[in-house]
Design a protein around this motif. Structure first.
Motif, PDB file in Angstrom:
ATOM      1  N   ALA A   1       0.828  -1.210   0.000  1.00 15.70           N
ATOM      2  CA  ALA A   1       0.000   0.000   0.000  1.00 15.70           C
ATOM      3  C   ALA A   1       0.860   1.256   0.000  1.00 15.70           C
ATOM      4  O   ALA A   1       0.498   2.272  -0.596  1.00 15.70           O
TER       5      ALA A   1
ATOM      6  N   ASN B   1      -7.957   6.900   1.085  1.00 12.84           N
ATOM      7  CA  ASN B   1      -7.546   5.511   1.234  1.00 12.84           C
ATOM      8  C   ASN B   1      -8.784   4.645   1.033  1.00 12.84           C
ATOM      9  O   ASN B   1      -9.718   4.700   1.834  1.00 12.84           O
TER      10      ASN B   1
ATOM     11  N   TYR C   1      -5.733   1.031  -0.420  1.00 15.18           N
ATOM     12  CA  TYR C   1      -4.658   1.743  -1.106  1.00 15.18           C
ATOM     13  C   TYR C   1      -5.037   3.219  -1.227  1.00 15.18           C
ATOM     14  O   TYR C   1      -6.217   3.571  -1.373  1.00 15.18           O
TER      15      TYR C   1
END
Length: 221
Positions: A43, A122, A140
């Motif tokens: 990530a 996110n 991510y």
């Protein structure tokens, strides 16, 4: 029934059950720690693009791809020479209004009047393959563009390192993009996403997917 109770009450059986439970607990904790570390590293190495169409109609889906192409062309222009995910996010954040205007202009030029919202955050992503690179499901950082009611199918790619323009004929990610990812990942982590024909690597990738899909690992950046 009495025989079963006698077996359960047997000290050796009790110890065996306890040992098996502790072993299961240990393996679970180790697997969780591994998935957590790998997911965090992955990530932290990529910045993704998420475009959501107004609906699943043929016209709206085609429009989604046109908006995508114009947004990517602009991102490619302003992010030329960028060397880190953090720098790419900073540039995208500073140009959010431009991204929205590009999307709005594209929509209008194609005969529609949908509104557009642009956000950087996110978000949850499914497992996705880009040429010979696969990213497991998870959270991510991404630039998300929502067209109109945003009720249509999604489109995903990786803006940094640039995996959006994978050569579909060869299905291979450019070496330059891979080198960027290698800088932030261990050799094993890079092997995990490189579609290697290795049973151990495949098992670990499936392990990550299992934890993510089961919502056992839900940490966000």
């Amino acid at each position: 029934m009495r025989a079963l109770l006698n077996i359960i009450c047997n000290k050796k059986v009790k110890y065996s059950i306890l040992i098996l439970f502790l072993l299961f607990l240990y393996v679970t904790v180790c697997a969780f720690s591994y998935v957590s570390a790998v997911s965090e590293d992955l990530a932290n190495s990529v910045f993704r693009l998420h475009v959501i169409a107004n609906s699943d109609s043929k016209e709206d889906q085609n429009l989604k791809y046109i908006v995508r192409d114009n947004v990517l062309a602009y991102m490619n222009e302003i992010c030329s020479g960028v060397n880190s995910k953090e720098e790419a996010i900073e540039i995208a954040q500073a140009h959010k209004d431009e991204f929205r205007q590009i999307a709005l202009d594209t929509i209008k030029q194609n005969g529609f009047d949908y509104d557009v919202s642009v956000e950087i955050g996110n978000f949850s992503f499914p497992t996705k393959t880009y040429g010979d690179i696969s990213l497991p499901s998870g959270y991510y950082d991404a630039l998300r563009i929502k067209i109109g009611e945003a009720k249509g199918q999604n489109w995903w790619c990786v803006m940094f390192p640039p995996l959006c323009f994978v050569d579909v004929s060869s299905g291979i990610v450019p070496d330059e993009s891979k080198e960027v990812m290698k800088k932030d990942l261990s050799d094993e982590e890079f092997s995990l996403i490189s579609n290697e024909d290795n049973s151990e690597i495949s098992f670990k990738f499936k392990l990550i997917e299992f934890f993510q899909n089961a919502k056992i690992f839900t940490a966000k950046n």
